[in-house]
Design an enzyme around this catalytic site. Sequence first.
Site, short mmCIF file in Angstrom:
data_model
loop_
_atom_site.label_atom_id
_atom_site.label_comp_id
_atom_site.label_asym_id
_atom_site.label_seq_id
_atom_site.Cartn_x
_atom_site.Cartn_y
_atom_site.Cartn_z
N HIS A 154 30.46 -4.41 18.52
CA HIS A 154 30.38 -2.97 18.25
C HIS A 154 31.75 -2.53 17.74
O HIS A 154 32.78 -2.95 18.26
CB HIS A 154 30.02 -2.21 19.53
N ARG A 201 30.94 9.34 15.67
CA ARG A 201 31.04 9.28 14.21
C ARG A 201 29.93 10.08 13.55
O ARG A 201 30.10 10.62 12.47
CB ARG A 201 31.02 7.82 13.75
#
Length: 444
Positions: free
Chosen positions: A109, A132
Site C-alpha cells: 500500500h 487522497r
Amino acid sequence: EKAGKVRILVDTQVTSLKTNPEGRVIGVNVQNLLQKDGTDKEEELYAANVVLATGGFASDRSTGSYLSQYRPELLNMPATAGAFSTGDGVTLAKALGAGIVDMDKVQIHPTGWVDPKDPNNPSKILAAELMRGVGGILINKEGRRFCNELGTRAYVTDRMLSHDPNYAETGVWNKEATVPTFSLVLSSSAALDGKKHVDLYSHKGLLTKLEGFTALAAWMGIEGDQEKRAFLRETLVQYQEFAKEGIDPWGKVSFRGVPQDDLESETFYAGTVTPVLHYCMGGITIDTEGSVLNEDGEPIMGLHAAGEVTGGVHGDNRLGGNSLLECTVFGTIVGQKLPIQKEAVIVTETDIQSSSEEEPQQEQEGAQVRQITQTELEEHNNEGDCWVAVNGVVYDLTEFAEEHPAGPESIHALAGLDGSEAFNAVHNEDILEDFEEERLGVLV
C-alpha cells in the site's frame, strides 16, 4: 459470550488441528500462553467443524517465515498488519496437507503513516485512500508532486519506489535500501471533507495542522533551502492551475480540496507516509463454499476458512475495499452452511421462583447509578489504574487495554480523561454494550 453461546479464549494459541482416523478435522489443541506453572500443557477442544480466520503473514520477518520464503526483498518494509499476522492458519492447514496458492503475491500500500514519535516502528497505521480521495497530494523531499494520487495502489507505490535509482532501473526492490518517505498534504477544504479521519489521525499525532505556506515549508524541513521552497510553491500553484484545466501531466482529472489561491492564508494538514506491506493475496486453497482443499484439490472434511488466510480470491493484486468484502462474503457462506446445534434450555420451578425473587432486588440495584466527578476520574490516570469517560459514562479499562485490537497505547493515552472525541471518531456507540462489566458510573 454473555449469553453463554460463545467462549472466547484470549492469550491462547492453537498449536495443531485434531483429526479422527478418517482424516476429518474434529477440533484443535490449544495452549494458554500465560500459564503460571511453566509447563506446555495443552487443552483439547472438540468441534464438528473448524473455521480458520487467522489473517495473513506480512508481520512475520523471522528466518523461515513465509515472507522470507516468497518475498525476501520485502523483509525490511514496514507493514500495517498487526503482530498476529504471522501465517499461523496457513501452517496449521499445511500440516494436514492443505494446498497453498499465490504466496508471492503481497500487496504494498502506498501510504502508511510514519509516527514522528516512533518513526522506525515496523508496524504502521494505514493512511486511508480517503485522504487522497478528498484532495490530499503527495510531495517528495524536493517539493515536487510525482504521480496521480488517485491511481491504483500498485501504480502509486511504483511511482514512490521509483525514487530509488536501482528500483527505477530494475523494477525490483533491494531489501537493503531505505524505504522512501513522502509528505501527504491536505488543504483546509480537503480536511473538512475528510473530517472524521483527519480528527482521528490528528489525535494520534500523525497529522499536523499548519497555518500557511511558510509553516508547511518549515514542517517539511525546507524553509532554509530556497530551491526546494521555490519548488514547493511552484508545485502548489501548478496544482491550482491543473485543477482549473481539469487534467494534470499524470492524467489526474478529479480535483477536490484544491488549496486556496492565497497559500499563506491556507490552513494545511500534513503527515509523513511511506509504502507498507498491507495484504497477502496468497494463502490456503479453498473452494467456492469456503472448504479448505488439499494439494489434490479435494476438501479436507471439517475444515473451512475465510479472509486473508485464504489464497486465490484476488489474483495478482486486490482492489481497495475488497478485503473486508472477502471476509463478509466467505464468512457468510461458511457460517450459513455449518449447522449450529440448538441449545437445550430446561427451566425448573426453582428457577422460576428464584427469578421472581431477584427481580425487585435487581430493579433496586439498577436505580442506584454511581456518580463520578471529573476530579475522581482524573485520579485513575495510569496503566495500572485506567479509567476513561466515553459519552458521559466512566469505564474501568485497566484490564481491557491489553486486549484492545489497536494496542493498549491509545487506551492508556486517555487514562483519567474524557475520551469521547477519540472514541466517536473510530467506533459506533453500540460497541459499548459489550462493556457493561467495565462500566463504573456516570460522569457528573
